[in-house]
Design an enzyme around this catalytic site. Structure first.
Site, PDB file in Angstrom:
ATOM      1  N   ARG A 297      -4.535   3.257  -6.436  1.00 39.48           N
ATOM      2  CA  ARG A 297      -4.654   4.720  -6.499  1.00 39.48           C
ATOM      3  C   ARG A 297      -3.615   5.403  -5.630  1.00 39.48           C
ATOM      4  NH1 ARG A 297     -11.197   4.851  -5.998  1.00 39.48           N
ATOM      5  NH2 ARG A 297     -11.624   4.187  -8.133  1.00 39.48           N
TER       6      ARG A 297
ATOM      7  N   ARG B 103       0.798 -12.749   7.884  1.00 36.19           N
ATOM      8  CA  ARG B 103      -0.177 -13.651   7.295  1.00 36.19           C
ATOM      9  C   ARG B 103      -0.117 -15.064   7.863  1.00 36.19           C
ATOM     10  NH1 ARG B 103       4.283 -14.666   4.383  1.00 36.19           N
ATOM     11  NH2 ARG B 103       4.382 -16.545   3.139  1.00 36.19           N
TER      12      ARG B 103
END
Length: 118
Positions: free
Chosen positions: A16, A89
């Site tokens: 979005r 990560r």
């Protein structure tokens, strides 16, 4: 399951925010990192659940539960780190991999003890 739902919601929010409609999987780099982190976590979840189940039944529930909680925490940190930058990560990735191998060892030890020794 709550973790997978959280990761999926983060991808929906990123879609979005950056106006990336499904089925597109490319676009803004922040969206791509969130999408990839969610996919990576989802890919490893069946392995984690299987190992957790076998180690919990055949080895020790308390030790297995502790490893499971640490794994979930490291995967949350992995997702959060990856969403910010790809390098973020690595530490949690290594920690979660180590915990999966530990669960493999616990599951094997439990299975061997159960089936080979009276």
């Amino acid at each position: 399951v709550l973790f997978l739902a959280y990761f999926a919601m983060q991808v929906i929010y990123a879609r979005r925010k950056y106006k990336i409609s499904p089925p597109e999987t490319t676009g803004h780099p922040e969206f791509e990192r969130a999408f990839r982190a969610q996919a990576n976590c989802s890919e490893y979840f069946p392995i984690f659940i299987s190992l957790l189940w076998v180690a919990g039944i055949f080895f020790h529930q308390g030790v297995t539960a502790a490893c499971g909680l640490l794994y979930l925490y490291s995967r949350l940190r992995y997702f959060q780190g990856y969403a910010v930058a790809a390098q973020g990560r690595l530490g949690p990735l290594y920690a979660s991999a180590w915990l999966l191998w530990l669960l493999v060892g616990l599951a094997l030890a439990g299975l061997l003890a159960h089936f080979l020794w009276p």
